[in-house]
Design a protein around this motif. Structure first.
Motif, PDB file in Angstrom:
ATOM      1  N   TRP A  78      57.181  -0.265  -3.945  1.00 58.85           N
ATOM      2  CA  TRP A  78      57.570   0.437  -4.862  1.00 58.85           C
ATOM      3  C   TRP A  78      56.160   1.550  -4.666  1.00 58.85           C
ATOM      4  O   TRP A  78      55.096   1.414  -4.622  1.00 58.85           O
ATOM      5  N   ALA A  79      56.809   2.320  -5.244  1.00 58.41           N
ATOM      6  CA  ALA A  79      55.624   4.016  -5.310  1.00 58.41           C
ATOM      7  C   ALA A  79      56.649   4.550  -6.822  1.00 58.41           C
ATOM      8  O   ALA A  79      57.608   5.190  -6.757  1.00 58.41           O
ATOM      9  N   SER A  80      55.158   5.578  -7.690  1.00 57.10           N
ATOM     10  CA  SER A  80      55.499   6.765  -8.150  1.00 57.10           C
ATOM     11  C   SER A  80      54.632   7.590  -8.382  1.00 57.10           C
ATOM     12  O   SER A  80      52.562   6.599  -7.798  1.00 57.10           O
ATOM     13  N   GLY A  81      54.936   8.166  -8.958  1.00 56.44           N
ATOM     14  CA  GLY A  81      53.689   9.341  -8.583  1.00 56.44           C
ATOM     15  C   GLY A  81      53.796  10.844  -8.902  1.00 56.44           C
ATOM     16  O   GLY A  81      55.241  11.184  -9.571  1.00 56.44           O
ATOM     17  N   ILE A  82      53.005  11.784  -9.293  1.00 52.75           N
ATOM     18  CA  ILE A  82      53.363  13.299  -9.167  1.00 52.75           C
ATOM     19  C   ILE A  82      52.137  13.877  -8.391  1.00 52.75           C
ATOM     20  O   ILE A  82      51.200  13.401  -8.077  1.00 52.75           O
ATOM     21  N   SER A  83      53.384  15.052  -8.259  1.00 51.62           N
ATOM     22  CA  SER A  83      52.804  15.913  -6.747  1.00 51.62           C
ATOM     23  C   SER A  83      53.422  17.330  -6.843  1.00 51.62           C
ATOM     24  O   SER A  83      54.406  17.229  -7.924  1.00 51.62           O
ATOM     25  N   LEU A  84      51.740  18.214  -7.516  1.00 50.55           N
ATOM     26  CA  LEU A  84      51.922  19.444  -7.643  1.00 50.55           C
ATOM     27  C   LEU A  84      51.383  19.791  -6.823  1.00 50.55           C
ATOM     28  O   LEU A  84      50.392  19.915  -6.000  1.00 50.55           O
ATOM     29  N   VAL A  85      51.997  21.248  -6.757  1.00 47.28           N
ATOM     30  CA  VAL A  85      50.885  22.575  -5.785  1.00 47.28           C
ATOM     31  C   VAL A  85      51.111  24.242  -5.830  1.00 47.28           C
ATOM     32  O   VAL A  85      52.784  23.903  -6.900  1.00 47.28           O
ATOM     33  N   ALA A  86      50.754  25.159  -6.631  1.00 47.19           N
ATOM     34  CA  ALA A  86      51.584  26.134  -7.222  1.00 47.19           C
ATOM     35  C   ALA A  86      50.742  27.415  -6.245  1.00 47.19           C
ATOM     36  O   ALA A  86      49.284  27.198  -5.892  1.00 47.19           O
ATOM     37  N   HIS A  87      51.111  28.257  -5.883  1.00 44.37           N
ATOM     38  CA  HIS A  87      51.131  28.970  -4.885  1.00 44.37           C
ATOM     39  C   HIS A  87      51.058  30.713  -5.413  1.00 44.37           C
ATOM     40  O   HIS A  87      52.818  30.784  -6.589  1.00 44.37           O
ATOM     41  N   MET A  88      50.113  31.519  -6.486  1.00 47.30           N
ATOM     42  CA  MET A  88      50.205  31.815  -7.414  1.00 47.30           C
ATOM     43  C   MET A  88      50.419  33.361  -7.011  1.00 47.30           C
ATOM     44  O   MET A  88      50.322  34.268  -5.734  1.00 47.30           O
ATOM     45  N   GLN A  89      50.956  34.182  -8.028  1.00 47.32           N
ATOM     46  CA  GLN A  89      50.738  35.847  -7.359  1.00 47.32           C
ATOM     47  C   GLN A  89      50.105  36.570  -7.296  1.00 47.32           C
ATOM     48  O   GLN A  89      49.922  37.615  -6.577  1.00 47.32           O
ATOM     49  N   ASN A  90      48.711  36.548  -8.124  1.00 50.29           N
ATOM     50  CA  ASN A  90      47.712  37.500  -7.620  1.00 50.29           C
ATOM     51  C   ASN A  90      46.754  36.848  -6.756  1.00 50.29           C
ATOM     52  O   ASN A  90      46.239  35.761  -7.320  1.00 50.29           O
ATOM     53  N   PRO A  91      46.515  37.265  -5.913  1.00 51.21           N
ATOM     54  CA  PRO A  91      45.512  37.503  -4.744  1.00 51.21           C
ATOM     55  C   PRO A  91      44.380  36.252  -5.103  1.00 51.21           C
ATOM     56  O   PRO A  91      43.653  35.398  -5.068  1.00 51.21           O
ATOM     57  N   HIS A  92      43.691  37.578  -6.916  1.00 50.22           N
ATOM     58  CA  HIS A  92      42.548  36.898  -7.321  1.00 50.22           C
ATOM     59  C   HIS A  92      42.753  34.939  -8.078  1.00 50.22           C
ATOM     60  O   HIS A  92      41.682  34.745  -8.954  1.00 50.22           O
ATOM     61  N   ALA A  93      43.483  34.841  -8.094  1.00 45.65           N
ATOM     62  CA  ALA A  93      43.955  33.560  -8.469  1.00 45.65           C
ATOM     63  C   ALA A  93      43.854  32.125  -8.125  1.00 45.65           C
ATOM     64  O   ALA A  93      44.898  32.266  -6.830  1.00 45.65           O
TER      65      ALA A  93
END
Length: 286
Positions: free
Chosen positions: A103-118
């Motif tokens: 059994w497994a549960s979790g949250i996974s997040l990846v964010a790719h930004m519009q602004n290259p400085h972010a």
């Protein structure tokens, strides 16, 4: 061994954290630069093959702030495939060689930004259970294509504070683990500026280990949101965009070749689109 209460507690918190992050990111979109409509998440239920649970895949594309961001939550169960079972056995999971239920549960997040400085960012927290063992894992790491020392310092300071009080050596140990884990051997370099990473965490005290995992998850928004807010309106050039796309190529290589979660998700029959949510919308190789 754990009863349903602990598993329910963990899965419910992972889901609540997912909900708060989605709301915070949509709020950031409302504040973002430009006249384009603020981005909103598209939410798709996911199912594991057979009667094995599922989750929510939440993806926002083409927003003011985020070019692509995914925030996934899952609660799955079933029987490990032979390859995944052998991998668990090689890690010393008690009893997994004779009883492959999980059994497994979790949250996974990846964010790719519009602004290259972010900076791009990754975070996940999870709990895993088998009839013979349970453990927590997760962490967060920052992936700027244009590094700012103040941003790196803030991100690490927030994670250090989250580790404080849970284990005297947790930050130093899990930072070192992240530096080792988020490394691309065939490129001879890290994929970003690090963070923390931990796995197989079982001190024998479920509540203490859950409390630490909880602290890591709760630290994510304070660690990342100020950086995104500070950089989302910063002017950028074609050269900055080029650097961003090349860095994304490194990120894609790592996630497809080395990432433990990607391998596990595909081998256990979870929704492939959800597993590969971490991949950037555009990337470049030279």
């Amino acid at each position: 061994m754990l009863v349903d209460h602990e598993r329910h507690t963990a899965a419910t918190w992972f889901r609540a954290l997912r909900d708060r992050i989605v709301a915070a990111f949509e709020g950031l979109e409302d504040q973002g630069p430009g006249a384009a409509p603020a981005g909103r998440f598209t939410v798709t239920p996911t199912l594991r093959e057979g009667d094995g649970g599922g989750g929510l895949m939440s993806v926002l594309r083409g927003g003011r702030v985020f070019e692509k961001v995914g925030v996934n939550w899952s609660e799955v169960h079933g029987t490990l495939a032979p390859r995944a079972q052998a991998a668990m056995a090689s890690r010393g999971v008690p009893g997994i060689d004779t009883d492959p239920r999980f059994w497994a549960s979790g949250i996974s997040l990846v964010a790719h930004m519009q602004n290259p400085h972010a900076p791009a960012v990754h975070m996940n927290t999870r709990m895993f259970w088998t009839p013979g063992a349970w453990w927590f894992g997760g962490g967060a790491d920052l992936n700027p294509c244009i590094e700012y020392a103040d941003d790196t310092a803030h991100f690490h300071a927030t994670l250090r504070a989250a580790c404080g009080g849970h284990g005297a050596d947790y930050y130093d140990r899990f930072k070192a683990w992240a530096d080792e884990y988020f490394f691309i051997p065939h490129r001879g370099r890290a994929r970003g500026v690090g963070g923390i990473f931990f796995d197989d965490l079982n001190t024998g005290d479920w509540q203490a280990d859950f409390d630490f995992t909880h602290a890591v998850g709760e630290a994510f928004l304070p660690a990342f949101l100020p950086l995104a807010q500070a950089r989302m309106g910063q002017p950028w050039s074609d050269a900055d965009r080029d650097a961003q796309l090349i860095h994304r190529g490194l990120y894609a290589e790592y996630n497809l070749v080395y990432d433990r979660g990607t391998k596990f998700g595909l081998e256990t029959g979870h929704n492939a689109d959800a597993v590969l949510m971490s991949l950037p919308p555009l990337a470049k190789w030279v």
